[in-house]
Design a protein around this motif. Structure first.
Motif, mmCIF file in Angstrom:
data_model
loop_
_atom_site.group_PDB
_atom_site.id
_atom_site.type_symbol
_atom_site.label_atom_id
_atom_site.label_comp_id
_atom_site.label_asym_id
_atom_site.label_seq_id
_atom_site.Cartn_x
_atom_site.Cartn_y
_atom_site.Cartn_z
ATOM 1 N N SER A 165 0.827 -1.213 0.000
ATOM 2 C CA SER A 165 0.000 0.000 0.000
ATOM 3 C C SER A 165 0.860 1.261 0.000
ATOM 4 O O SER A 165 2.062 1.219 0.288
ATOM 5 C CB SER A 165 -0.921 0.000 1.222
ATOM 6 N N LYS A 166 0.222 2.388 -0.319
ATOM 7 C CA LYS A 166 0.907 3.684 -0.375
ATOM 8 C C LYS A 166 0.074 4.728 0.372
ATOM 9 O O LYS A 166 -1.166 4.675 0.359
ATOM 10 C CB LYS A 166 1.079 4.135 -1.829
ATOM 11 N N ASP A 203 1.421 6.039 11.006
ATOM 12 C CA ASP A 203 2.632 5.672 11.738
ATOM 13 C C ASP A 203 3.477 4.627 11.010
ATOM 14 O O ASP A 203 4.696 4.562 11.225
ATOM 15 C CB ASP A 203 2.258 5.117 13.123
ATOM 16 N N TYR A 204 2.839 3.811 10.180
ATOM 17 C CA TYR A 204 3.564 2.731 9.496
ATOM 18 C C TYR A 204 4.195 3.184 8.177
ATOM 19 O O TYR A 204 4.807 2.379 7.480
ATOM 20 C CB TYR A 204 2.616 1.558 9.214
ATOM 21 N N TYR A 205 4.080 4.472 7.846
ATOM 22 C CA TYR A 205 4.567 4.954 6.557
ATOM 23 C C TYR A 205 5.701 5.971 6.719
ATOM 24 O O TYR A 205 5.771 6.688 7.720
ATOM 25 C CB TYR A 205 3.419 5.587 5.755
ATOM 26 N N THR A 206 6.570 6.012 5.692
ATOM 27 C CA THR A 206 7.667 6.970 5.681
ATOM 28 C C THR A 206 7.157 8.326 5.183
ATOM 29 O O THR A 206 5.993 8.450 4.782
ATOM 30 C CB THR A 206 8.794 6.488 4.747
ATOM 31 N N ASN A 207 8.031 9.312 5.180
ATOM 32 C CA ASN A 207 7.665 10.637 4.676
ATOM 33 C C ASN A 207 7.405 10.636 3.179
ATOM 34 O O ASN A 207 6.823 11.575 2.641
ATOM 35 C CB ASN A 207 8.777 11.639 5.001
ATOM 36 N N ILE A 211 5.631 2.030 2.961
ATOM 37 C CA ILE A 211 5.634 1.297 4.220
ATOM 38 C C ILE A 211 7.039 1.308 4.815
ATOM 39 O O ILE A 211 8.023 1.073 4.112
ATOM 40 C CB ILE A 211 5.176 -0.169 3.998
ATOM 41 N N LYS A 212 7.139 1.579 6.108
ATOM 42 C CA LYS A 212 8.443 1.597 6.768
ATOM 43 C C LYS A 212 9.077 0.203 6.773
ATOM 44 O O LYS A 212 8.369 -0.805 6.849
ATOM 45 C CB LYS A 212 8.305 2.079 8.214
ATOM 46 N N GLU A 213 10.382 0.165 6.698
ATOM 47 C CA GLU A 213 11.097 -1.114 6.717
ATOM 48 C C GLU A 213 10.865 -1.818 8.058
ATOM 49 O O GLU A 213 11.016 -1.223 9.120
ATOM 50 C CB GLU A 213 12.593 -0.875 6.513
ATOM 51 N N GLY A 214 10.501 -3.079 7.982
ATOM 52 C CA GLY A 214 10.257 -3.866 9.194
ATOM 53 C C GLY A 214 8.868 -3.718 9.776
ATOM 54 O O GLY A 214 8.525 -4.404 10.749
ATOM 55 N N ALA A 215 8.027 -2.845 9.201
ATOM 56 C CA ALA A 215 6.683 -2.610 9.755
ATOM 57 C C ALA A 215 5.803 -3.843 9.642
ATOM 58 O O ALA A 215 5.096 -4.207 10.587
ATOM 59 C CB ALA A 215 6.031 -1.428 9.050
ATOM 60 N N THR A 216 5.825 -4.500 8.459
ATOM 61 C CA THR A 216 4.960 -5.671 8.272
ATOM 62 C C THR A 216 5.376 -6.818 9.189
ATOM 63 O O THR A 216 4.528 -7.531 9.729
ATOM 64 C CB THR A 216 4.996 -6.140 6.808
#
Length: 276
Positions: A165-166, A203-207, A211-216
């Motif tokens: 997702s984005k 919270d789970y996404y970068t700027n 998706i942030k690394e390691g979030a899933t």
């Protein structure tokens, strides 16, 4: 007259003493009866554990004890202790693929640890597990199967959908892959609806909106730990009803606070001669 008073007092005292003795003896005999019942149940559970213990050693696994376990114990016996054994660590197999069947208990292919079995036997003998003997196994394992299934579906959704997702930086909306829902049944979508709604946060996404690394991996670990289980017991309509009521209450409280603040300001201004 004095004799009458003494007679009444003696009668009342005798009745009170008799009632006290009767209550004490009744409780005592009831406790003894319950303890005998508990000992009988403990012995049945220990009998089952000893059957499994026979197969320990040489790398033998729990599933090797299945046939002996099911033929040596009656359905009534298994119904009494099977939940307690599962809660104490015996790997009873009950999944959406292998439904729980009290007539034929299935075990996982896990190596039997004799020391672990002996430790469980000590726990049963001590009476620490007595309250577990009265849990209905059908309800218990059915609920566990449902929970295990929803956890599995949720982890699949996280890996296959959420991970791709984005986050739209302009609208702050989360965009999922096209037609992601086609690989999930209607029941799976309903069962995980609250979870999917609660997890849709920035919270789970970068700027950059990825998706942030390691979030899933973190989310899947939390699912396995049971931290998201409360979401699986909510019906989506009920959840929306509660959140809508909460939002309405918050809005009313804020409105009242603002109104009170405005009134206070006007009163203060009037006192200072600013307002008419």
């Amino acid at each position: 007259m004095d004799n009458l008073v003494v007679y009444i007092l003696v009668t009342l005292l005798s009745g009170a003493i008799g009632a006290g003795i009767g209550t004490y003896l009744g409780s005592h005999f009831s406790a003894q009866k319950q303890e005998r019942r508990n000992k009988e149940i403990r012995n049945i559970a220990i009998k089952a554990l000893n059957i499994i213990k026979k197969y320990s050693g040489k790398g033998n696994t729990y599933d090797m004890a299945e046939a002996d376990f099911n033929t040596s114990l009656s359905v009534a016996e298994k119904r009494i202790f099977i939940v307690s054994l599962h809660k104490l660590g015996i790997p009873i197999l009950a999944t959406s693929e292998t439904k729980f069947d009290i007539q034929h208990i299935c075990f996982e292919k896990i190596v039997i640890d004799k020391d672990e079995i002996l430790a469980i036997i000590k726990q049963v003998e001590s009476g620490y597990c007595d309250k577990l003997f009265y849990i209905d196994p059908d309800t218990y394992f059915t609920d566990n199967i449902r929970l295990s299934t929803l956890r599995s579906v949720s982890k699949r959704w996280v890996k296959e959908v959420f991970a791709k997702s984005k986050l739209d930086l302009n609208t702050r909306m989360i965009n999922y892959p096209n037609k992601w829902f086609e690989s999930f049944t209607w029941a799976e979508k309903l069962g995980t609806a609250v979870f999917r709604e609660r997890i849709a946060i920035e919270d789970y996404y970068t700027n950059e909106g990825n998706i942030k690394e390691g979030a899933t991996k973190e989310i899947c670990t939390d699912i396995d730990r049971g931290l998201w289980d409360s979401c699986f017991f909510w019906d989506i309509e009920n959840y929306h009803s509660v959140t809508a009521t909460s939002s309405l209450n918050t809005a009313i409280i804020n409105l009242l606070r603002n109104q009170n603040g405005l009134t206070t300001t006007l009163q203060q201004d009037k006192k200072n001669g600013i307002a008419n």
